[in-house]
Design a protein around this motif. Structure first.
Motif, PDB file in Angstrom:
ATOM      1  N   MET A  57      38.648  51.898   0.613  1.00  0.00           N
ATOM      2  CA  MET A  57      39.993  51.992   0.049  1.00  0.00           C
ATOM      3  C   MET A  57      40.430  50.694  -0.621  1.00  0.00           C
ATOM      4  N   ARG A  58      39.719  49.608  -0.351  1.00  0.00           N
ATOM      5  CA  ARG A  58      40.082  48.300  -0.925  1.00  0.00           C
ATOM      6  C   ARG A  58      39.270  47.948  -2.167  1.00  0.00           C
ATOM      7  N   ILE A  59      38.364  48.829  -2.582  1.00  0.00           N
ATOM      8  CA  ILE A  59      37.549  48.537  -3.767  1.00  0.00           C
ATOM      9  C   ILE A  59      38.451  48.391  -4.987  1.00  0.00           C
ATOM     10  N   ASP A  60      38.214  47.341  -5.740  1.00  0.00           N
ATOM     11  CA  ASP A  60      39.031  47.055  -6.913  1.00  0.00           C
ATOM     12  C   ASP A  60      38.173  47.194  -8.170  1.00  0.00           C
ATOM     13  N   VAL A  61      38.723  47.843  -9.180  1.00  0.00           N
ATOM     14  CA  VAL A  61      38.045  47.951 -10.475  1.00  0.00           C
ATOM     15  C   VAL A  61      38.413  46.734 -11.301  1.00  0.00           C
ATOM     16  N   GLU A  99      59.055  37.633 -28.175  1.00  0.00           N
ATOM     17  CA  GLU A  99      59.596  36.930 -27.007  1.00  0.00           C
ATOM     18  C   GLU A  99      59.338  37.697 -25.727  1.00  0.00           C
ATOM     19  N   LYS A 100      59.473  39.010 -25.764  1.00  0.00           N
ATOM     20  CA  LYS A 100      59.226  39.830 -24.572  1.00  0.00           C
ATOM     21  C   LYS A 100      57.755  39.783 -24.171  1.00  0.00           C
ATOM     22  N   LEU A 101      56.877  39.823 -25.168  1.00  0.00           N
ATOM     23  CA  LEU A 101      55.453  39.749 -24.865  1.00  0.00           C
ATOM     24  C   LEU A 101      55.084  38.409 -24.252  1.00  0.00           C
ATOM     25  N   GLY A 102      55.852  37.378 -24.578  1.00  0.00           N
ATOM     26  CA  GLY A 102      55.615  36.065 -23.992  1.00  0.00           C
ATOM     27  C   GLY A 102      55.931  35.994 -22.512  1.00  0.00           C
ATOM     28  N   THR A 103      56.640  37.002 -21.980  1.00  0.00           N
ATOM     29  CA  THR A 103      57.000  37.005 -20.553  1.00  0.00           C
ATOM     30  C   THR A 103      56.022  37.797 -19.698  1.00  0.00           C
ATOM     31  N   LEU A 104      55.004  38.410 -20.297  1.00  0.00           N
ATOM     32  CA  LEU A 104      54.039  39.192 -19.525  1.00  0.00           C
ATOM     33  C   LEU A 104      53.278  38.303 -18.550  1.00  0.00           C
ATOM     34  N   ASP A 110      42.699  40.098 -15.130  1.00  0.00           N
ATOM     35  CA  ASP A 110      42.939  40.746 -13.850  1.00  0.00           C
ATOM     36  C   ASP A 110      43.244  42.203 -14.151  1.00  0.00           C
ATOM     37  N   ALA A 111      42.414  43.118 -13.649  1.00  0.00           N
ATOM     38  CA  ALA A 111      42.494  44.514 -14.062  1.00  0.00           C
ATOM     39  C   ALA A 111      43.877  45.101 -13.832  1.00  0.00           C
ATOM     40  N   LYS A 112      44.438  44.893 -12.651  1.00  0.00           N
ATOM     41  CA  LYS A 112      45.732  45.492 -12.336  1.00  0.00           C
ATOM     42  C   LYS A 112      46.840  44.890 -13.197  1.00  0.00           C
ATOM     43  N   LYS A 113      46.789  43.567 -13.388  1.00  0.00           N
ATOM     44  CA  LYS A 113      47.823  42.923 -14.193  1.00  0.00           C
ATOM     45  C   LYS A 113      47.699  43.308 -15.666  1.00  0.00           C
ATOM     46  N   ILE A 114      46.453  43.476 -16.131  1.00  0.00           N
ATOM     47  CA  ILE A 114      46.261  43.889 -17.524  1.00  0.00           C
ATOM     48  C   ILE A 114      46.908  45.245 -17.767  1.00  0.00           C
ATOM     49  N   ASN A 164      40.578  48.255 -24.438  1.00  0.00           N
ATOM     50  CA  ASN A 164      39.389  49.048 -24.116  1.00  0.00           C
ATOM     51  C   ASN A 164      39.051  48.929 -22.640  1.00  0.00           C
ATOM     52  N   TYR A 165      39.098  47.703 -22.128  1.00  0.00           N
ATOM     53  CA  TYR A 165      38.776  47.486 -20.719  1.00  0.00           C
ATOM     54  C   TYR A 165      39.787  48.167 -19.805  1.00  0.00           C
ATOM     55  N   ALA A 166      41.073  48.141 -20.200  1.00  0.00           N
ATOM     56  CA  ALA A 166      42.086  48.823 -19.399  1.00  0.00           C
ATOM     57  C   ALA A 166      41.816  50.325 -19.373  1.00  0.00           C
ATOM     58  N   GLU A 167      41.434  50.885 -20.532  1.00  0.00           N
ATOM     59  CA  GLU A 167      41.063  52.292 -20.580  1.00  0.00           C
ATOM     60  C   GLU A 167      39.846  52.550 -19.694  1.00  0.00           C
ATOM     61  N   MET A 168      38.927  51.579 -19.681  1.00  0.00           N
ATOM     62  CA  MET A 168      37.703  51.739 -18.918  1.00  0.00           C
ATOM     63  C   MET A 168      37.958  51.713 -17.412  1.00  0.00           C
ATOM     64  N   ASN A 169      39.012  51.047 -16.960  1.00  0.00           N
ATOM     65  CA  ASN A 169      39.311  51.005 -15.527  1.00  0.00           C
ATOM     66  C   ASN A 169      39.359  52.413 -14.942  1.00  0.00           C
ATOM     67  N   GLY A 170      40.170  53.266 -15.588  1.00  0.00           N
ATOM     68  CA  GLY A 170      40.265  54.638 -15.101  1.00  0.00           C
ATOM     69  C   GLY A 170      38.984  55.409 -15.309  1.00  0.00           C
TER      70      GLY A 170
END
Length: 787
Positions: free
Chosen positions: A434-438, A496-501, A580-584, A612-618
């Motif tokens: 249950m702790r496996i991270d992609v 400016e908003k993108l700078g806060t990610l 970081d997959a989750k943060k991305i 692409n990598y975010a799409e690949m996570n799922g």
């Protein structure tokens, strides 16, 4: 389904092979030559694009972005020095910039401190766009200081082109669009760029040059992968020969399996080439080593059965027939289940995973075919011998075989305890799973011991260096929409908003987010006496239109690198501090939300590798579940049909879940990420692990048919194939052990996980499989009243 009848069929096959052995050898030779003639045409690729084949909308967005703004393929050099404006450093930057522009094919434009750097500057007519070092590098320190002050006064350049401490700066070489399909990384650009940057001219203790860029990184990646694959395959072949020498201890027993292995693998790769299928160079070592290991395992089953009977009877051809009779069906059935498990990769929905499944299945099937053809035929040549008296008394068993039989007695005696302990160990793995991270972090997949990855991480630690980024594209429906200050201010607000990610990189307190607004604000400031208060988007449409027009006629390359010529499409470039997959995923979701809120009247999209990598996570998780689920169901059905009993088939599957749970728990507890390569381990191990289960269950059922006693059947199975199962698993683990020494992170993890899974599978077959069969009696009640 009676095992004895199937074995009799294979005995007839053995006699046919011996009777037509010369014809079989000739046909095998012709087929091998024909298949191997395709090897010179074998095509391999390690392009990341191969991983993304059904992400339609993402792909369309990216291709649309490239159509407007061109490919993001470029070559970049990060220059580090105590002061990048020092004369000797500026001279090196200038010389390197010019050489790259002149010597690298398809070079379009270099931008650096000394070349093509566009800075708006006020004059009597309003303003002009100048290149501060266009006339060369001055010798007067005061003049250099003045130019340095000019560059550092431009907010759009600080921590963009040059760091605020003047210790880092970029040399950026953009490339022309080429429609001919040339692979820049291997065929053209990268080797020329490396030749320039690694020349003696640019070796100095005054500065450091760190090179990167898509083409350049792909070239270095290809070199590492090619070297690693060759190294692992070479080491694997040596390990294979060593294992054969260690366990078989005969010249024929070593040479024949080696020939069968090489011919089988070469034939499949040759057929792959004839079919025109492009393989994945980063993963080709895996099916090759798998083929070597399984080929040796199948050979040892044949050879051990042959030698046991040969020691008892001394008759060579009779012993060959016996070996085929005893091991032909379980080997054939294990091949079917392994191939079926590997073909389940076709359900993953990822092109290289489908290729790895198909090529692995082909190699496993082909090496088995070669083993089943060549081992019996070539072992049949030779003289008979006198039976060994001691072996006749022991029914051909060795001391090791007797030791395995002793172990089997213990398992039978303590079957309940063995089953409880095994099930408890399996349940303990569930929380870990249950702790496996992609995580698709490129630096971890490739490995942080590889020199060019170390360099990339070094760059990432600086103020200007960035490895991951993405672009937000905004496309209005009408031309000249970007001449409207309201639209330009919305671009600025989104910036400016993108700078806060979470993962947006910050250098000197400034988010690394860039757009056309930086040029607009610099121009507005310049036209207003260079007053920093005017570093803003003008509120009047006429003023904004005038600024864009003046920049268009002064430096069209600069302005149209950020927007199209119709002034309706632009983009924002966002650089990230790491992966970081989750943060991305969270950041991209936030970016899409901002885009929807700010631009309900425009078409917006996010493009870039991290998308692409975010799409690949799922896709990785879904692909793993489909592949593993398909493999499990197919193997379970086949085992039920083969053993003629639902209960027997399901009992056989329970121990094979153990290694998968063990791998998953290990990955979760040790924070080992699930990536593009490690995702194939679970289905692969399931397909291999079931081999020993089939051998064990087949022998138990065969023994039960002969003796009517589960206890006697179990002890007979331990004595006759217990050692062989251990030998084949040892060989498999030894083959995968060569991956552990790889500096590539993913291959290193493959080695560890494969050994863990295969070792766990063998232990489960030695204990849980036999304990469950003894306790559940799936083939009917025992005919021995003492049990």
């Amino acid at each position: 389904m009676q095992v004895s009848r199937i074995n009799n069929f294979f005995a007839r096959m053995g006699r046919f092979q011996i009777a037509h052995r010369w014809l079989i050898l000739a046909a095998t030779l012709v087929f091998t030559i024909a298949a191997c003639l395709g090897l010179p045409h074998l095509s391999m690729s390690s392009s990341d694009d191969e991983w993304f084949d059904d992400w339609d909308q993402v792909k369309l967005n990216q291709e649309h972005f490239y159509d407007i703004f061109g490919s993001d393929d470029s070559f970049m050099v990060l220059v580090r020095a105590n002061d990048v404006f020092a004369p000797e450093v500026l001279s090196a930057i200038d010389r390197l910039s010019r050489r790259l522009e002149n010597e690298v094919p398809y070079a379009e434009r270099v931008v650096s401190l000394t070349r093509n750097l566009s800075i708006p500057k006020a004059n009597d007519e309003g303003f002009e766009v100048i290149d501060p070092f266009e006339d060369g590098i001055p010798t007067d320190p005061q003049e250099i200081a003045a130019k340095k002050a000019l560059v550092m006064s431009r907010q759009s350049l600080v921590n963009g082109v040059v760091s605020d401490d003047c210790k880092e700066t970029w040399i950026l070489l953009s490339l022309k669009k080429y429609e001919g399909g040339m692979e820049f990384g291997k065929d053209s650009i990268a080797p020329f760029a490396r030749k320039v940057i690694e020349s003696e001219e640019f070796k100095s203790d005054r500065y450091e040059l760190l090179q990167t860029g898509m083409s350049y990184t792909e070239m270095e990646e290809e070199e590492v992968i090619t070297h690693e694959c060759a190294m692992r395959i070479g080491c694997g072949f040596a390990v294979m020969l060593l294992c054969l020498i260690l366990f078989v201890r005969s010249l024929r027993g070593v040479v024949v399996p080696a020939i069968a292995t090489v011919c089988g693998i070469a034939s499949v790769l040759g057929i792959n080439a004839w079919l025109g299928v492009t393989g994945d160079s980063s993963m080709v070592a895996l099916p090759v080593l798998l083929g070597m290991a399984l080929s040796v395992g199948y050979s040892i089953h044949y050879i051990n059965a042959f030698r046991m009977q040969f020691r008892r009877s001394g008759k060579r051809k009779e012993s060959v027939v016996f070996a085929i009779q005893e091991t032909g069906w379980p080997i054939f059935f294990t091949v079917i289940t392994t191939v079926a498990s590997l073909l389940s990769f076709l359900l993953a929905g990822i092109r290289p995973i489908r290729w790895i499944g198909g090529i692995s299945a082909g190699i496993v099937a082909m090496v088995c075919l070669y083993v089943m053809m060549l081992i019996p035929v070539l072992m049949s040549f030779g003289r008979d011998a006198e039976p060994e008296p001691d072996m006749v008394k022991a029914a051909g068993a060795t001391k090791a075989d007797i030791l395995f039989e002793f172990f089997g007695r213990k398992v039978c005696r303590h079957g309940v305890i063995v089953a409880i302990i095994a099930c408890a160990v399996m349940l303990l793995q569930v929380p870990g799973i249950m702790r496996i991270d992609v995580n698709m972090d490129y630096t971890k997949t490739m490995g942080q011991k590889i020199p060019y990855v170390v360099r990339l991480l070094d760059m990432l630690s600086g103020k200007l260096g960035s490895l991951y980024d993405f672009n937000v594209m905004v496309e209005f429906g009408e031309s000249d929409a970007l001449k409207d200050p309201a639209n330009m201010k919305r671009i600025e607000e989104l910036e400016e908003k993108l700078g806060t990610l979470q993962l947006t990189k910050v250098s000197g307190g400034k988010p690394r987010v860039q757009s056309v607004t930086s040029l607009v604000k610099e121009m507005n400031r310049t036209l207003n006496g260079d007053d920093t208060a005017y570093y803003a988007v003008p509120a009047e449409k006429d003023m904004l239109t005038q600024l864009l027009f003046l920049y268009e006629i002064s430096d069209p390359d600069a302005i149209f690198s950020w927007m199209d010529e119709d002034y309706k499409t632009t983009y924002i470039h966002v650089e990230l501090s790491g992966y970081d997959a989750k943060k991305i995923v969270a950041d991209l979701d936030s970016a899409k939300s901002y885009m929807t809120d700010l631009f309900p009247d425009a078409k917006t999209s996010v493009v870039g590798d991290v998308v692409n990598y975010a799409e690949m996570n799922g896709k990785l998780v879904g692909g793993l579940l489909r592949s593993f689920g398909g493999s499990f169901v197919i193997i379970a059905i086949m085992m039920i049909l083969a053993f003629g009993s639902i209960r027997a088939g399901l009992i056989g599957m329970i121990p094979n879940v153990a290694p998968v749970l063990l791998i998953g728990g290990f990955m979760g507890y040790l924070n080992m990420p699930l990536d593009m390569i490690t995702m194939i381990i679970m289905p692969m191990v399931l397909g291999i692990a079931v081999d020993d289960t089939i051998h064990m269950n087949n022998h138990i059922k065969y023994g039960y048919e002969k003796t009517g006693s589960y206890r006697q059947a179990l002890l007979l199975s331990y004595r006759e194939i217990g050692k062989t199962m251990g030998m084949t698993t040892f060989i498999l683990c030894a083959m995968f052990f060569v991956f552990i020494f790889s500096p590539m992170g993913a291959l290193h993890n493959v080695g560890i996980l494969s050994i863990l899974g295969l070792g766990g599978a063998l232990l489960a077959d030695y204990t849980l499989t036999t304990a469950l069969v003894y306790l559940c009696k799936p083939y009917g009640s025992s005919k021995n009243r003492l049990e």
